[in-house]
Design an enzyme around this catalytic site. Structure first.
Site, PDB file in Angstrom:
ATOM      1  N   TYR A  14     -11.321   2.653   2.457  1.00 23.23           N
ATOM      2  CA  TYR A  14     -11.487   3.734   3.426  1.00 23.23           C
ATOM      3  C   TYR A  14     -12.936   4.124   3.690  1.00 23.23           C
ATOM      4  O   TYR A  14     -13.196   4.922   4.585  1.00 23.23           O
ATOM      5  CB  TYR A  14     -10.734   4.981   2.937  1.00 23.23           C
ATOM      6  CG  TYR A  14      -9.264   4.759   2.728  1.00 23.23           C
ATOM      7  CD1 TYR A  14      -8.401   4.657   3.813  1.00 23.23           C
ATOM      8  CD2 TYR A  14      -8.736   4.644   1.449  1.00 23.23           C
ATOM      9  CE1 TYR A  14      -7.042   4.449   3.631  1.00 23.23           C
ATOM     10  CE2 TYR A  14      -7.376   4.441   1.254  1.00 23.23           C
ATOM     11  CZ  TYR A  14      -6.537   4.339   2.346  1.00 23.23           C
ATOM     12  OH  TYR A  14      -5.198   4.136   2.162  1.00 23.23           O
ATOM     13  N   HIS A  19     -12.026   8.633   9.407  1.00 21.12           N
ATOM     14  CA  HIS A  19     -11.462   9.737   8.619  1.00 21.12           C
ATOM     15  C   HIS A  19     -12.396  10.131   7.472  1.00 21.12           C
ATOM     16  O   HIS A  19     -12.287  11.234   6.940  1.00 21.12           O
ATOM     17  CB  HIS A  19     -10.106   9.294   8.066  1.00 21.12           C
ATOM     18  CG  HIS A  19      -9.083  10.374   7.942  1.00 21.12           C
ATOM     19  ND1 HIS A  19      -9.081  11.540   8.687  1.00 21.12           N
ATOM     20  CD2 HIS A  19      -7.967  10.459   7.146  1.00 21.12           C
ATOM     21  CE1 HIS A  19      -8.034  12.275   8.361  1.00 21.12           C
ATOM     22  NE2 HIS A  19      -7.344  11.648   7.421  1.00 21.12           N
ATOM     23  N   PHE A  64      -7.342  12.023  -2.482  1.00 20.96           N
ATOM     24  CA  PHE A  64      -6.867  11.581  -1.175  1.00 20.96           C
ATOM     25  C   PHE A  64      -6.788  12.810  -0.276  1.00 20.96           C
ATOM     26  O   PHE A  64      -6.589  13.938  -0.718  1.00 20.96           O
ATOM     27  CB  PHE A  64      -5.545  10.794  -1.222  1.00 20.96           C
ATOM     28  CG  PHE A  64      -5.746   9.379  -1.692  1.00 20.96           C
ATOM     29  CD1 PHE A  64      -6.125   8.395  -0.793  1.00 20.96           C
ATOM     30  CD2 PHE A  64      -5.613   9.060  -3.029  1.00 20.96           C
ATOM     31  CE1 PHE A  64      -6.346   7.097  -1.224  1.00 20.96           C
ATOM     32  CE2 PHE A  64      -5.830   7.761  -3.477  1.00 20.96           C
ATOM     33  CZ  PHE A  64      -6.201   6.776  -2.564  1.00 20.96           C
ATOM     34  N   ASN A  66      -4.820  14.301   1.887  1.00 23.05           N
ATOM     35  CA  ASN A  66      -3.729  15.272   1.996  1.00 23.05           C
ATOM     36  C   ASN A  66      -3.630  16.236   0.819  1.00 23.05           C
ATOM     37  O   ASN A  66      -2.904  17.221   0.891  1.00 23.05           O
ATOM     38  CB  ASN A  66      -2.393  14.550   2.162  1.00 23.05           C
ATOM     39  CG  ASN A  66      -2.340  13.732   3.437  1.00 23.05           C
ATOM     40  OD1 ASN A  66      -3.269  13.740   4.242  1.00 23.05           O
ATOM     41  ND2 ASN A  66      -1.256  13.024   3.624  1.00 23.05           N
ATOM     42  N   ASN A 113      -4.595  17.166   7.899  1.00 28.29           N
ATOM     43  CA  ASN A 113      -3.892  17.370   6.627  1.00 28.29           C
ATOM     44  C   ASN A 113      -4.797  17.789   5.471  1.00 28.29           C
ATOM     45  O   ASN A 113      -4.369  18.532   4.586  1.00 28.29           O
ATOM     46  CB  ASN A 113      -3.086  16.129   6.257  1.00 28.29           C
ATOM     47  CG  ASN A 113      -1.878  15.964   7.149  1.00 28.29           C
ATOM     48  OD1 ASN A 113      -1.301  16.941   7.605  1.00 28.29           O
ATOM     49  ND2 ASN A 113      -1.501  14.730   7.419  1.00 28.29           N
TER      50      ASN A 113
END
Length: 191
Positions: A14, A19, A64, A66, A113
């Site tokens: 990632y 993001h 992470f 969320n 989120n």
């Protein structure tokens, strides 16, 4: 004390995605302040520097996206911070054009989120820097988890410098309204 929180997802998979602009921005700030050490604490990667007589912690939750609030609440409780004035959260926003930034003192998650998780732990009143990653016609998840394209990559250094300057002003100037007036504009990236 101030805590500059960049949101993102941990792991190589990632690290260069849209993001993860929050992680990228925090790493860029660490580079600007010549901070190389980073340790794990509060379910996050943490580094710190004394800037203009104030302790500033650079913070990247490793839970992470969320579950970011789980990490953020740990540091807030440990240092007994006031979220309204002691934290700055940097994150991606698909509703803003690529390169635009918006500073807000409070508000909803806007469907993000990571912000939703933070709000569930500390409420809606905390300073945030929303970084526009643009909305694409394709799937939202595919867009946010996609890497910056070549055109975006060319402008990324300039955008990160704008975020750097914004955060530095927030750390040294107490007039958030003036800072918001200065930075809450459409992007002015040279072509």
């Amino acid at each position: 004390m101030k805590v500059v929180i960049g949101l993102g997802n941990p792991g190589k998979k990632y690290e260069k995605t849209r993001h993860n602009i929050g992680f990228i921005a925090v790493d860029n700030l660490r580079k600007k302040f010549n901070i190389s050490d980073e340790r794990e604490k509060f379910q996050a990667l943490v580094s710190e520097k004394n800037i203009d007589g104030e302790k500033v912690i650079f913070f990247k939750p490793q839970t992470f996206m969320n579950l970011s609030g789980n990490s953020v609440i740990e540091i807030i409780n440990f240092y007994k911070l006031d979220p309204k004035k002691d934290i700055i959260v940097i994150y991606d926003d698909m509703d803003l054009s690529f390169g635009d930034i918006r500073i807000r003192e409070k508000g909803s998650s806007g469907g993000h989120n990571g912000i939703k998780s933070i709000i569930s732990h500390i409420g809606e009143e905390f300073i945030r820097i929303k970084c526009g990653i643009g909305a694409k016609e394709r799937d939202a998840v595919e867009h946010v988890l996609g890497e910056f394209n070549q055109t975006e990559q060319k402008d990324l250094d300039e955008i990160l410098e704008k975020i750097n300057n914004c955060v530095i002003e927030m750390l040294s100037v107490q007039n958030l309204d003036r800072i918001m007036q200065k930075y809450n504009k459409k992007k002015e990236i040279s072509k």
